[in-house]
Scaffold this motif. Structure first.
Motif, mmCIF file in Angstrom:
data_model
loop_
_atom_site.group_PDB
_atom_site.id
_atom_site.type_symbol
_atom_site.label_atom_id
_atom_site.label_comp_id
_atom_site.label_asym_id
_atom_site.label_seq_id
_atom_site.Cartn_x
_atom_site.Cartn_y
_atom_site.Cartn_z
ATOM 1 N N LEU A 175 -0.218 0.924 8.204
ATOM 2 C CA LEU A 175 -0.226 0.922 6.743
ATOM 3 C C LEU A 175 0.305 2.224 6.167
ATOM 4 O O LEU A 175 0.902 2.232 5.091
ATOM 5 C CB LEU A 175 -1.634 0.644 6.226
ATOM 6 C CG LEU A 175 -2.248 -0.707 6.615
ATOM 7 C CD1 LEU A 175 -3.621 -0.871 5.984
ATOM 8 C CD2 LEU A 175 -1.338 -1.856 6.239
ATOM 9 N N ARG A 176 0.103 3.332 6.874
ATOM 10 C CA ARG A 176 0.621 4.610 6.375
ATOM 11 C C ARG A 176 2.147 4.591 6.270
ATOM 12 O O ARG A 176 2.715 5.152 5.332
ATOM 13 C CB ARG A 176 0.151 5.761 7.277
ATOM 14 C CG ARG A 176 -1.251 6.257 6.971
ATOM 15 C CD ARG A 176 -1.543 7.574 7.670
ATOM 16 N NE ARG A 176 -1.800 7.366 9.094
ATOM 17 C CZ ARG A 176 -3.004 7.087 9.588
ATOM 18 N NH1 ARG A 176 -4.051 6.978 8.784
ATOM 19 N NH2 ARG A 176 -3.175 6.927 10.890
ATOM 20 N N HIS A 177 2.809 3.960 7.220
ATOM 21 C CA HIS A 177 4.273 3.838 7.150
ATOM 22 C C HIS A 177 4.680 2.951 5.975
ATOM 23 O O HIS A 177 5.610 3.278 5.230
ATOM 24 C CB HIS A 177 4.816 3.244 8.450
ATOM 25 C CG HIS A 177 4.756 4.168 9.619
ATOM 26 N ND1 HIS A 177 5.805 5.003 9.974
ATOM 27 C CD2 HIS A 177 3.772 4.402 10.514
ATOM 28 C CE1 HIS A 177 5.468 5.696 11.043
ATOM 29 N NE2 HIS A 177 4.241 5.350 11.394
ATOM 30 N N ILE A 178 3.998 1.829 5.819
ATOM 31 C CA ILE A 178 4.329 0.917 4.726
ATOM 32 C C ILE A 178 4.079 1.577 3.381
ATOM 33 O O ILE A 178 4.927 1.513 2.472
ATOM 34 C CB ILE A 178 3.532 -0.387 4.875
ATOM 35 C CG1 ILE A 178 3.984 -1.117 6.152
ATOM 36 C CG2 ILE A 178 3.700 -1.278 3.648
ATOM 37 C CD1 ILE A 178 3.176 -2.340 6.494
ATOM 38 N N ASP A 179 2.935 2.244 3.238
ATOM 39 C CA ASP A 179 2.649 2.958 1.988
ATOM 40 C C ASP A 179 3.749 3.968 1.674
ATOM 41 O O ASP A 179 4.196 4.098 0.524
ATOM 42 C CB ASP A 179 1.314 3.689 2.083
ATOM 43 C CG ASP A 179 0.108 2.763 2.065
ATOM 44 O OD1 ASP A 179 0.257 1.591 1.672
ATOM 45 O OD2 ASP A 179 -0.986 3.220 2.463
ATOM 46 N N HIS A 180 4.190 4.691 2.699
ATOM 47 C CA HIS A 180 5.208 5.725 2.485
ATOM 48 C C HIS A 180 6.520 5.112 2.005
ATOM 49 O O HIS A 180 7.121 5.594 1.032
ATOM 50 C CB HIS A 180 5.439 6.508 3.770
ATOM 51 C CG HIS A 180 6.431 7.621 3.604
ATOM 52 N ND1 HIS A 180 6.103 8.821 3.013
ATOM 53 C CD2 HIS A 180 7.748 7.706 3.925
ATOM 54 C CE1 HIS A 180 7.173 9.599 2.975
ATOM 55 N NE2 HIS A 180 8.182 8.944 3.529
ATOM 56 N N PHE A 181 6.957 4.045 2.659
ATOM 57 C CA PHE A 181 8.204 3.412 2.235
ATOM 58 C C PHE A 181 8.071 2.788 0.856
ATOM 59 O O PHE A 181 9.030 2.795 0.069
ATOM 60 C CB PHE A 181 8.628 2.352 3.262
ATOM 61 C CG PHE A 181 9.257 2.903 4.514
ATOM 62 C CD1 PHE A 181 10.151 3.961 4.467
ATOM 63 C CD2 PHE A 181 8.971 2.338 5.751
ATOM 64 C CE1 PHE A 181 10.749 4.458 5.618
ATOM 65 C CE2 PHE A 181 9.563 2.823 6.907
ATOM 66 C CZ PHE A 181 10.462 3.884 6.841
ATOM 67 N N MET A 182 6.913 2.255 0.539
ATOM 68 C CA MET A 182 6.722 1.677 -0.789
ATOM 69 C C MET A 182 6.755 2.763 -1.870
ATOM 70 O O MET A 182 7.220 2.524 -2.989
ATOM 71 C CB MET A 182 5.399 0.900 -0.843
ATOM 72 C CG MET A 182 5.404 -0.383 -0.022
ATOM 73 S SD MET A 182 6.681 -1.553 -0.546
ATOM 74 C CE MET A 182 6.322 -2.925 0.556
ATOM 75 N N GLU A 183 6.294 3.958 -1.530
ATOM 76 C CA GLU A 183 6.390 5.077 -2.472
ATOM 77 C C GLU A 183 7.834 5.478 -2.731
ATOM 78 O O GLU A 183 8.133 6.139 -3.736
ATOM 79 C CB GLU A 183 5.599 6.270 -1.938
ATOM 80 C CG GLU A 183 4.087 6.068 -1.987
ATOM 81 C CD GLU A 183 3.327 7.128 -1.217
ATOM 82 O OE1 GLU A 183 3.964 8.040 -0.662
ATOM 83 O OE2 GLU A 183 2.084 7.025 -1.154
ATOM 84 N N LEU A 184 8.731 5.078 -1.855
ATOM 85 C CA LEU A 184 10.167 5.314 -2.034
ATOM 86 C C LEU A 184 10.849 4.101 -2.664
ATOM 87 O O LEU A 184 12.056 3.906 -2.512
ATOM 88 C CB LEU A 184 10.817 5.635 -0.683
ATOM 89 C CG LEU A 184 10.320 6.887 0.033
ATOM 90 C CD1 LEU A 184 10.959 7.013 1.411
ATOM 91 C CD2 LEU A 184 10.604 8.139 -0.794
ATOM 92 N N ASP A 185 10.081 3.311 -3.385
ATOM 93 C CA ASP A 185 10.584 2.101 -4.056
ATOM 94 C C ASP A 185 11.183 1.117 -3.053
ATOM 95 O O ASP A 185 12.256 0.545 -3.276
ATOM 96 C CB ASP A 185 11.626 2.460 -5.133
ATOM 97 C CG ASP A 185 11.035 3.337 -6.231
ATOM 98 O OD1 ASP A 185 9.875 3.113 -6.610
ATOM 99 O OD2 ASP A 185 11.733 4.255 -6.694
ATOM 100 N N GLY A 186 10.468 0.896 -1.973
ATOM 101 C CA GLY A 186 10.981 0.067 -0.902
ATOM 102 C C GLY A 186 10.572 -1.390 -0.941
ATOM 103 O O GLY A 186 10.727 -2.093 0.068
#
Length: 310
Positions: free
Chosen positions: A243-254
């Motif tokens: 989830l940490r990877h997904i959260d990070h990419f989502m913070e980059l408008d992913g």
């Protein structure tokens, strides 16, 4: 919160190595098969042709590539009741509407084609939609993330990219050297793809993407597939590590960029307590509990890959 089962979920994944294992695609004791995929509301899977050249005599990789392609064709012919080969978005949709798994084909490493741009024509005739320029080894096209990581695309590599562009074959930057990635970004004419690579900001492994890489993939209209291999997630076994990877990419408008690239049957062990594709609902439920809405989850689990092939 209600726990969602596979029957309610869509599933589209950009990378697995199941064909290279030489097992039945209908049912096997590995991480993925048609029986398990068919439990999803709709399912599509990209199957990679893969071979580690350390395990094959010099000059035989293309023959192994041809052999695995024949295995793929044979397995699809034997399992027409639950799966069918697909190339286009229309074919994927038709397969799913008929209740069948959509199976697409990729090639993991230009060395499997002898690093020969001319053999991309053969791959296109086979219906291959995605080709990794390198695997872990550097080849005549480019350095890899592990071997000769400072070397990017050479003249032959650039010719390979241009020929793939002409044929409509997407080029996959997973495993590629950083310089190779930026060379591809400069000369490629299609959306950038990293079918099974995570966030380097979360796990500093050379197989993962820097934020700048993810942003140019996003801006090209491309896709990055979330890989579940422990080494690329960060070594943790919990769902929070993914989830940490997904959260990070989502913070980059992913939201329209991030997808699934689990690396089933290519990874020794997966994070999040997942043993195979049957455990994917755990990820959906964990993301829903984290507050991700259904539209975002539908994109991540299916729509973002579908758009690429559609």
């Amino acid at each position: 919160m209600t726990q969602i089962s596979a029957e309610a979920l869509p599933y589209f994944d950009g990378h697995c190595d199941t064909v290279s294992r030489g097992v039945s695609l209908r049912e096997n004791d590995g991480m993925l098969d048609f029986q398990r995929l068919s439990r999803f509301r709709k399912a599509a899977q990209v199957f990679a042709i893969f071979a580690d050249w350390d395990k094959f005599p010099p000059g035989t990789l293309f023959y192994e590539c041809c052999r695995q392609r024949e295995v793929f064709v044979s397995e699809l012919e034997k399992n027409r009741d639950i799966a069918c080969p697909c190339r286009t978005g229309a074919e994927i949709r038709a397969a799913n509407e008929a209740g069948r798994v959509a199976a697409l084909l990729s090639i993991e490493g230009g060395e499997l084609l002898g690093c020969d741009p001319g053999r991309l024509e053969i791959a296109a005739q086979w219906g291959v939609r995605l080709v990794n320029i390198t695997w872990n080894h550097a080849n005549y096209l480019s350095g890899s993330h592990r071997d000769e990581p400072a070397r990017g695309l050479g003249p032959l590599g650039k010719e390979f990219v241009r020929r793939a562009n002409d044929l409509g074959i997407l080029l996959d930057a997973s495993h590629l050297s950083d310089q190779g990635f930026w060379d591809l970004e400069q000369i490629g004419e299609q959306p950038l793809i990293a079918s099974h690579s995570n966030a380097r900001a979360v796990c500093p492994h050379s197989r993962n993407l820097t934020d700048d890489m993810f942003i140019v993939i996003r801006d090209s209209g491309g896709v990055a597939g979330m890989n579940f291999w422990l080494d690329f997630v960060g070594g943790g076994y919990t769902m929070d590590d993914i989830l940490r990877h997904i959260d990070h990419f989502m913070e980059l408008d992913g939201e329209k960029t991030l997808a699934l690239g689990a690396d089933w049957d290519g990874c020794a062990a997966a994070a999040g307590g997942m043993r195979g594709v049957q455990d994917i609902p755990r990820l959906w439920n964990a993301l829903a509990a984290r507050g991700y809405g259904e539209n975002v989850l539908e994109d991540l689990f299916y729509n973002n890959w579908f758009r690429i092939f559609g």
